[in-house]
Design a protein around this motif. Sequence first.
Motif, PDB file in Angstrom:
ATOM      1  N   THR A   1      37.378  45.093  31.858  1.00 24.54           N
ATOM      2  CA  THR A   1      38.008  44.364  32.959  1.00 24.54           C
ATOM      3  C   THR A   1      38.916  45.273  33.774  1.00 24.54           C
ATOM      4  OG1 THR A   1      39.724  43.493  31.473  1.00 24.54           O
ATOM      5  CG2 THR A   1      37.823  42.067  31.936  1.00 24.54           C
ATOM      6  N   VAL A   2      39.542  46.243  33.136  1.00 27.64           N
ATOM      7  CA  VAL A   2      40.346  47.205  33.902  1.00 27.64           C
ATOM      8  C   VAL A   2      39.434  48.027  34.821  1.00 27.64           C
ATOM      9  CG1 VAL A   2      41.753  49.301  33.728  1.00 27.64           C
ATOM     10  CG2 VAL A   2      42.310  47.303  32.337  1.00 27.64           C
ATOM     11  N   LYS A   3      38.320  48.514  34.288  1.00 21.82           N
ATOM     12  CA  LYS A   3      37.359  49.259  35.126  1.00 21.82           C
ATOM     13  C   LYS A   3      36.901  48.412  36.301  1.00 21.82           C
ATOM     14  CE  LYS A   3      34.908  52.347  32.016  1.00 21.82           C
ATOM     15  NZ  LYS A   3      33.622  52.696  31.438  1.00 21.82           N
ATOM     16  N   TRP A   4      36.509  47.181  36.008  1.00 25.09           N
ATOM     17  CA  TRP A   4      36.007  46.300  37.057  1.00 25.09           C
ATOM     18  C   TRP A   4      37.090  45.996  38.082  1.00 25.09           C
ATOM     19  CZ3 TRP A   4      33.814  42.799  32.700  1.00 25.09           C
ATOM     20  CH2 TRP A   4      32.690  43.419  32.146  1.00 25.09           C
ATOM     21  N   SER A   5      38.345  45.908  37.631  1.00 24.37           N
ATOM     22  CA  SER A   5      39.440  45.650  38.570  1.00 24.37           C
ATOM     23  C   SER A   5      39.637  46.833  39.515  1.00 24.37           C
ATOM     24  CB  SER A   5      40.738  45.335  37.824  1.00 24.37           C
ATOM     25  OG  SER A   5      41.359  46.491  37.323  1.00 24.37           O
ATOM     26  N   LEU A   6      39.416  48.038  39.016  1.00 28.26           N
ATOM     27  CA  LEU A   6      39.538  49.233  39.861  1.00 28.26           C
ATOM     28  C   LEU A   6      38.433  49.250  40.918  1.00 28.26           C
ATOM     29  CD1 LEU A   6      40.423  51.769  37.046  1.00 28.26           C
ATOM     30  CD2 LEU A   6      41.973  50.964  38.844  1.00 28.26           C
ATOM     31  N   HIS A   7      37.231  48.880  40.534  1.00 22.80           N
ATOM     32  CA  HIS A   7      36.131  48.804  41.500  1.00 22.80           C
ATOM     33  C   HIS A   7      36.382  47.694  42.525  1.00 22.80           C
ATOM     34  CE1 HIS A   7      33.853  51.856  39.514  1.00 22.80           C
ATOM     35  NE2 HIS A   7      33.721  51.161  38.405  1.00 22.80           N
ATOM     36  N   PHE A   8      36.969  46.585  42.080  1.00 16.30           N
ATOM     37  CA  PHE A   8      37.300  45.496  42.996  1.00 16.30           C
ATOM     38  C   PHE A   8      38.357  45.960  44.002  1.00 16.30           C
ATOM     39  CE2 PHE A   8      38.988  41.442  44.424  1.00 16.30           C
ATOM     40  CZ  PHE A   8      37.870  40.638  44.469  1.00 16.30           C
ATOM     41  N   ALA A   9      39.355  46.717  43.533  1.00 12.97           N
ATOM     42  CA  ALA A   9      40.385  47.248  44.426  1.00 12.97           C
ATOM     43  C   ALA A   9      39.771  48.199  45.455  1.00 12.97           C
ATOM     44  CB  ALA A   9      41.474  47.955  43.617  1.00 12.97           C
ATOM     45  N   ALA A  10      38.815  49.019  45.025  1.00 13.09           N
ATOM     46  CA  ALA A  10      38.134  49.925  45.965  1.00 13.09           C
ATOM     47  C   ALA A  10      37.391  49.124  47.029  1.00 13.09           C
ATOM     48  CB  ALA A  10      37.177  50.842  45.207  1.00 13.09           C
ATOM     49  N   LEU A  11      36.812  48.022  46.626  1.00  8.15           N
ATOM     50  CA  LEU A  11      36.119  47.155  47.580  1.00  8.15           C
ATOM     51  C   LEU A  11      37.106  46.556  48.585  1.00  8.15           C
ATOM     52  CD1 LEU A  11      33.183  46.283  47.997  1.00  8.15           C
ATOM     53  CD2 LEU A  11      33.645  44.314  46.542  1.00  8.15           C
ATOM     54  N   LYS A  12      38.298  46.200  48.106  1.00  8.06           N
ATOM     55  CA  LYS A  12      39.339  45.703  49.014  1.00  8.06           C
ATOM     56  C   LYS A  12      39.733  46.788  50.018  1.00  8.06           C
ATOM     57  CE  LYS A  12      42.701  43.255  47.074  1.00  8.06           C
ATOM     58  NZ  LYS A  12      43.680  42.799  46.057  1.00  8.06           N
ATOM     59  N   ASP A  13      39.750  48.039  49.580  1.00  6.28           N
ATOM     60  CA  ASP A  13      40.048  49.150  50.490  1.00  6.28           C
ATOM     61  C   ASP A  13      39.000  49.276  51.589  1.00  6.28           C
ATOM     62  OD1 ASP A  13      42.432  49.980  49.311  1.00  6.28           O
ATOM     63  OD2 ASP A  13      41.410  51.333  47.914  1.00  6.28           O
ATOM     64  N   HIS A  14      37.812  48.786  51.312  1.00  5.44           N
ATOM     65  CA  HIS A  14      36.728  48.833  52.295  1.00  5.44           C
ATOM     66  C   HIS A  14      36.618  47.532  53.090  1.00  5.44           C
ATOM     67  CE1 HIS A  14      35.489  52.468  50.189  1.00  5.44           C
ATOM     68  NE2 HIS A  14      34.794  52.742  51.278  1.00  5.44           N
ATOM     69  N   GLY A  15      37.649  46.692  53.015  1.00 11.21           N
ATOM     70  CA  GLY A  15      37.717  45.525  53.880  1.00 11.21           C
ATOM     71  C   GLY A  15      37.355  44.192  53.265  1.00 11.21           C
ATOM     72  N   LEU A  16      37.183  44.118  51.944  1.00  5.62           N
ATOM     73  CA  LEU A  16      36.895  42.825  51.325  1.00  5.62           C
ATOM     74  C   LEU A  16      38.058  41.878  51.582  1.00  5.62           C
ATOM     75  CD1 LEU A  16      35.148  40.994  49.473  1.00  5.62           C
ATOM     76  CD2 LEU A  16      36.489  41.908  47.556  1.00  5.62           C
TER      77      LEU A  16
END
Length: 179
Positions: A87-102
């Motif tokens: 879940t920590v890994k997935w949260s980091l990928h989710f944050a990266a997606l937010k950086d791309h405008g999610l």
Amino acid sequence: MSEFEKRAEQVKLIHWSDERKQRRSQVRLVQEYLRRSALWTLELRTGPWPFYDIADRINPDIRAPEPLVDEVIESMSGAGNYFVLHTVKWSLHFAALKDHGLDTTKIPDPFTPLLLMYARGGMVNRDSTGFIEVDGVSFRLGSVKKAATRKPLASLDEKTLQEIDEKGWPDRAAHPPRR
């Protein structure tokens, strides 16, 4: 600072322990994660709910940099549980997606309450019989639809979480059933 950098710092600051003084808020934060994860699952029409890489289902081409993800995971000594690490890994990928405008105004970031729970000393696990366990407290996972309709946690601020720990669950609907 990017969302990924903020999330990575948040994880690195967690003191991974078996502290159990804040069990009520820990359970309520996991329930909020389940609610948010259910909302994303219904929106995306995918799964396997509740623990999965939501960012990958939204856009598999946008990922957090693996060397930085590995660095964050390596900083997590004492948190070897499968669900915690993933879940920590997935949260980091989710944050990266937010950086791309999610846009997370319609459906909030599911990992925020989970990381707050980890910071409060909690761990999460799911057993094969459909129960979620949070530091010794077990409750039935239930269905995606039921989780999506759970009353949202009013606030994730420290004052609200302390009130939950001191006074108990603010409403009966949030109280986990006894196993």
